[in-house]
Design an enzyme around this catalytic site. Structure first.
Site, PDB file in Angstrom:
ATOM      1  N   GLU A 288     -49.814 -54.138  64.022  1.00 50.87           N
ATOM      2  CA  GLU A 288     -48.759 -53.126  63.995  1.00 50.87           C
ATOM      3  C   GLU A 288     -48.481 -52.616  65.406  1.00 50.87           C
ATOM      4  O   GLU A 288     -49.407 -52.210  66.107  1.00 50.87           O
ATOM      5  CB  GLU A 288     -49.168 -51.968  63.080  1.00 50.87           C
ATOM      6  CG  GLU A 288     -49.299 -52.405  61.623  1.00 50.87           C
ATOM      7  CD  GLU A 288     -49.626 -51.263  60.684  1.00 50.87           C
ATOM      8  OE1 GLU A 288     -49.848 -50.116  61.149  1.00 50.87           O
ATOM      9  OE2 GLU A 288     -49.646 -51.503  59.461  1.00 50.87           O
TER      10      GLU A 288
ATOM     11  N   ARG B 243     -53.712 -51.217  53.823  1.00 47.63           N
ATOM     12  CA  ARG B 243     -53.849 -51.667  55.201  1.00 47.63           C
ATOM     13  C   ARG B 243     -53.468 -53.144  55.265  1.00 47.63           C
ATOM     14  O   ARG B 243     -53.792 -53.929  54.373  1.00 47.63           O
ATOM     15  CB  ARG B 243     -55.284 -51.474  55.710  1.00 47.63           C
ATOM     16  CG  ARG B 243     -55.647 -50.024  56.033  1.00 47.63           C
ATOM     17  CD  ARG B 243     -54.844 -49.493  57.210  1.00 47.63           C
ATOM     18  NE  ARG B 243     -55.264 -48.162  57.632  1.00 47.63           N
ATOM     19  CZ  ARG B 243     -54.756 -47.029  57.162  1.00 47.63           C
ATOM     20  NH1 ARG B 243     -53.809 -47.083  56.224  1.00 47.63           N
ATOM     21  NH2 ARG B 243     -55.174 -45.861  57.617  1.00 47.63           N
TER      22      ARG B 243
ATOM     23  N   ASP C  69     -45.645 -51.890  53.544  1.00 43.33           N
ATOM     24  CA  ASP C  69     -45.591 -50.768  54.478  1.00 43.33           C
ATOM     25  C   ASP C  69     -46.554 -50.981  55.638  1.00 43.33           C
ATOM     26  O   ASP C  69     -46.530 -50.224  56.599  1.00 43.33           O
ATOM     27  CB  ASP C  69     -45.946 -49.465  53.742  1.00 43.33           C
ATOM     28  CG  ASP C  69     -45.787 -48.236  54.606  1.00 43.33           C
ATOM     29  OD1 ASP C  69     -44.745 -48.120  55.286  1.00 43.33           O
ATOM     30  OD2 ASP C  69     -46.708 -47.381  54.618  1.00 43.33           O
TER      31      ASP C  69
ATOM     32  N   HIS D 143     -45.084 -48.664  58.369  1.00 40.81           N
ATOM     33  CA  HIS D 143     -46.270 -47.845  58.057  1.00 40.81           C
ATOM     34  C   HIS D 143     -45.861 -46.366  57.997  1.00 40.81           C
ATOM     35  O   HIS D 143     -46.523 -45.493  58.558  1.00 40.81           O
ATOM     36  CB  HIS D 143     -47.382 -48.052  59.088  1.00 40.81           C
ATOM     37  CG  HIS D 143     -48.748 -47.724  58.552  1.00 40.81           C
ATOM     38  ND1 HIS D 143     -49.898 -48.301  59.032  1.00 40.81           N
ATOM     39  CD2 HIS D 143     -49.148 -46.874  57.579  1.00 40.81           C
ATOM     40  CE1 HIS D 143     -50.949 -47.836  58.375  1.00 40.81           C
ATOM     41  NE2 HIS D 143     -50.507 -46.952  57.490  1.00 40.81           N
TER      42      HIS D 143
END
Length: 340
Positions: A271, A242, A266, A290
């Protein structure tokens, strides 16, 4: 009355197809006394009206909040499609007698392979070499030598479901393996050739530090400016967990200053990230939205596990992988005869 299951609408593309492909929905069609459909929420907070009349939710990215549960007259399960549950107010669910489950079996393989993919791509400077070809700079390749992994030190920040699988995948590469995880079993680590150590030691010694721990209040900004400063200038940071586990501003500053060789991410603190975020302009960073682990295998594994949780509760069985098993003692679940 049929057991009613709702899936968040972000599983669907704009034209109404399941964008993930096969997520195991056939099992719902084959189940007796069960109905299912997609709720009206694709992003943001799930509203009380959206969940009213549902017994179970299968949730991708929308948030389940305390306000969401004000409309949960029948809800007894929130099944997360994945292992992170930072978009679910677990405490509120427990108070309302709503069980929360995750799908560790579905993500273990795909996320671990994704971590290895990012590690190798960063080590070989794949993003930079790709741009050399696309921009006509073929002869600049001598300036972009990669880093071999054999004999180098892998540091796993978190040695749980995914961290252990990354260890297994990396074992044939001949890397020295360190892990920092206060909950790890020392005997299992020793058997797998992994040395458990504290986080500061891991960061100082790792050539590749891979973040696989959960996001909790304790791990928020676990890798802050001070901790990032402990890493070698030739080291790489890979994050498949995360974004907020890493202080992104501090990471950007370290990369700009050359205090780290590179990063492969990622996940991000926010986000999607702001297109003007200076991190996105850096040449020594590989980025994925992600979604690096999004494969057909992850889709079917996560979907089947989340659906199995819903069908278990519908049949009065305790599902696998509950995040808040204490909710099983709530009168709402006891009335459904779902108890341990």
């Amino acid at each position: 009355m049929p057991f009613r299951i709702g899936l968040t609408r972000d599983f669907l593309t704009d034209d109404g197809r399941v964008g993930w492909g096969d997520i195991g929905l056939a099992a719902l069609d084959e189940a007796g006394d069960v109905t299912w459909d997609f709720i009206d929420t694709a992003e943001g907070d799930i509203t009380p009206d959206a969940v009213r009349g549902y017994d179970a939710l299968i949730v991708l990215t929308p948030r389940v909040t305390a306000d969401t549960l004000k409309g949960a007259d029948r809800l007894v399960l929130v099944a997360r499609f994945g292992v992170g549950y930072d978009n679910v107010d677990v405490e509120a669910c427990t108070r309302h007698g709503v069980l929360v489950t995750i799908t560790p079996g579905g993500v273990r393989g795909p996320v671990s392979v994704a971590a290895l993919t990012l590690l190798l791509a960063a080590a070989h400077r794949l993003g930079q070499k790709d741009r050399l070809v696309r921009t006509g700079r073929w002869n600049d390749k001598l300036a972009y030598m990669g880093t071999g992994v054999t004999g180098r030190t892998l540091g796993l920040i978190g040695w749980g479901n995914i961290g252990r699988e990354v260890s297994r995948l990396c074992a044939p590469l001949g890397m020295r393996q360190l892990a920092a995880d206060p909950y790890a079993d020392p005997a299992k680590a020793a058997a797998d050739g992994v040395t458990l150590t504290d986080l500061d030691t891991l960061l100082a010694e790792a050539d590749f530090a891979v973040v696989t721990c959960a996001l909790t209040p304790q791990t928020h900004h676990l890798l802050d400016a001070e901790r990032l400063a402990r890493m070698k200038p030739a080291a790489y940071l890979i994050n498949v967990a995360r974004g907020p586990i890493v202080d992104q501003v501090a990471l950007t500053e370290a990369l700009v200053a050359g205090r780290l060789a590179g990063a492969a991410l990622d996940v991000f603190e926010v986000e999607p990230p702001d297109p003007a975020d200076p991190l996105l302009a850096l040449d020594n960073v590989l980025l994925s939205p992600h979604a690096i682990a999004w494969t057909d295998q992850l889709a079917l594994g996560n979907g089947s596990a989340a659906i199995r949780s819903a069908l278990d509760v519908a049949a009065g069985r305790v599902p696998a992988h509950p995040v808040n098993p204490e909710a099983l003692d709530h009168p709402r679940l006891l009335a459904r005869k779902v108890s341990r």
